[in-house]
Design an enzyme around this catalytic site. Structure first.
Site, PDB file in Angstrom:
ATOM      1  CB  SER A 190      -0.999   0.524   1.530  1.00 26.85           C
ATOM      2  OG  SER A 190      -1.306  -1.512   0.838  1.00 26.85           O
TER       3      SER A 190
HETATM    4  N1  SAH Z   1      -0.053  -4.883   4.308  1.00 29.52           N
HETATM    5  C1  SAH Z   1       0.623  -5.400   2.992  1.00 29.52           C
HETATM    6  C2  SAH Z   1      -0.162  -5.083   1.376  1.00 29.52           C
HETATM    7  C3  SAH Z   1      -1.106  -6.606   1.092  1.00 29.52           C
HETATM    8  S1  SAH Z   1      -2.336  -5.989  -0.522  1.00 29.52           S
HETATM    9  C4  SAH Z   1       2.090  -5.164   3.252  1.00 29.52           C
HETATM   10  O1  SAH Z   1       2.335  -4.521   3.938  1.00 29.52           O
HETATM   11  O2  SAH Z   1       2.717  -5.327   2.041  1.00 29.52           O
HETATM   12  C5  SAH Z   1      -2.970  -7.096   0.376  1.00 29.52           C
HETATM   13  C6  SAH Z   1      -3.164  -8.457   0.913  1.00 29.52           C
HETATM   14  O3  SAH Z   1      -3.870  -9.245   0.670  1.00 29.52           O
HETATM   15  C7  SAH Z   1      -2.532  -9.416  -0.182  1.00 29.52           C
HETATM   16  O4  SAH Z   1      -0.560  -9.701  -0.683  1.00 29.52           O
HETATM   17  C8  SAH Z   1      -3.327 -10.472  -0.828  1.00 29.52           C
HETATM   18  O5  SAH Z   1      -2.877 -11.761  -1.397  1.00 29.52           O
HETATM   19  C9  SAH Z   1      -3.996 -11.148   0.890  1.00 29.52           C
HETATM   20  N2  SAH Z   1      -5.177 -11.891   0.565  1.00 29.52           N
HETATM   21  C10 SAH Z   1      -6.620 -11.526   0.266  1.00 29.52           C
HETATM   22  N3  SAH Z   1      -7.241 -11.981   0.586  1.00 29.52           N
HETATM   23  C11 SAH Z   1      -6.516 -12.932   1.083  1.00 29.52           C
HETATM   24  C12 SAH Z   1      -7.124 -13.569   2.793  1.00 29.52           C
HETATM   25  N4  SAH Z   1      -8.370 -14.317   2.787  1.00 29.52           N
HETATM   26  N5  SAH Z   1      -6.240 -13.947   3.187  1.00 29.52           N
HETATM   27  C13 SAH Z   1      -5.209 -13.695   4.022  1.00 29.52           C
HETATM   28  N6  SAH Z   1      -3.954 -12.722   2.695  1.00 29.52           N
HETATM   29  C14 SAH Z   1      -5.557 -12.266   1.830  1.00 29.52           C
END
Ligand code: SAH
Length: 236
Positions: free
Chosen positions: A86
């Site tokens: 993000s």
């Molecule tokens: N917090 C992260 C950015 C996350 S982007 C950072 O600092 O880089 C959102 C993430 O959520 C993605 O990697 C995606 O694979 C994950 N995601 C989506 N659905 C999910 C679920 N049900 N359980 C765990 N992760 C999930």
């Protein structure tokens, strides 16, 4: 990391003969400071602990090596598998809304690159972060280990089901967009606890805060935002 001198990527950094690594470390430190001032403080982020954590965590370590030069740009960046790390401001705004204390145990859903998990590691006593994409989880785990974040644990799985084995959590943060707040997250929230989660449609959401007090839930909606979809049993 191939092709780069090891010292550029380790906390146990030692300057080498020509000082290249020191240069790049200084350069990233300067970019980080500028990011905190121009993107966070100037836009109203006031939480001193969040600002300090953002000053400490080397964001350049969590982005893929081909995007490292843009690590402190004012936008999200691709981290592989169609996912993103993000925008720094959004990370800071979410952490400010989360209002962590040093003694809190936190759960993050959507660990992605591991960057926000590292920030949580600076703010809380213990962090569990769940990532559904196995490759991302492994990479995040390696970086966090290399940076000595011993209080941050990455798990592979569907975070919409929470992580019941370590519940309850004082703080739960979801870094992907949900159609509604997944029920297991509410069930795994401690009394006095808080969830911060983007809720809404696939294209735009509102940052939503749920507070639990004496088994009553209070809900408030904050700024509009845009996150990648939360998939899984209680997601899209
Ligand atoms: N917090 C992260 C950015 C996350 S982007 C950072 O600092 O880089 C959102 C993430 O959520 C993605 O990697 C995606 O694979 C994950 N995601 C989506 N659905 C999910 C679920 N049900 N359980 C765990 N992760 C999930």
């Amino acid at each position: 990391m191939e092709g780069y001198p090891r010292c550029c990527f380790s906390r146990r950094y030692r300057p080498n003969m020509n000082g290249n690594c020191e240069d790049s470390q200084d350069r990233y430190a300067a970019l980080r400071e500028r990011m905190v001032e121009a993107q966070l403080e100037a836009r109203g982020i006031r939480d001193r602990r969040v600002l300090e954590a953002m000053r400490r965590v080397p964001r350049e370590r969590f982005v893929p090596s081909n995007a490292r030069r843009q690590a402190y740009a004012d936008r999200p960046l691709p981290i592989g598998g169609g996912q993103t790390i993000s925008q720094p401001y959004m990370v800071a705004a979410m952490l400010e809304a989360l209002d962590c204390a040093a003694e809190h145990r936190a759960l993050e859903i959507g660990a992605g690159s591991g960057y926000q998990a590292a920030l949580l590691g600076e703010l809380c006593t213990e962090v569990r972060a769940v990532e559904i994409v196995e490759d991302l989880a492994h990479r995040a785990r390696e970086i966090l280990m290399d940076l000595d974040y011993e209080n941050v644990h990455i798990e592979v799985g569907d975070g919409t089901q929470g992580l019941p084995e370590y519940a309850p959590y004082d703080r739960i943060i979801v870094a992907a967009a949900a159609p509604e707040v997944p029920e297991p997250l509410i069930e795994q929230l401690a009394d006095g606890g808080r969830v911060v989660i983007p809720v809404g449609g696939r294209l735009s959401q509102r940052l939503t805060i749920i507070d639990r007090e004496d088994d009553e839930l209070k809900r408030s909606e904050q700024m509009p935002c845009m996150f990648v979809p939360l998939v899984g049993k209680h997601g899209w």
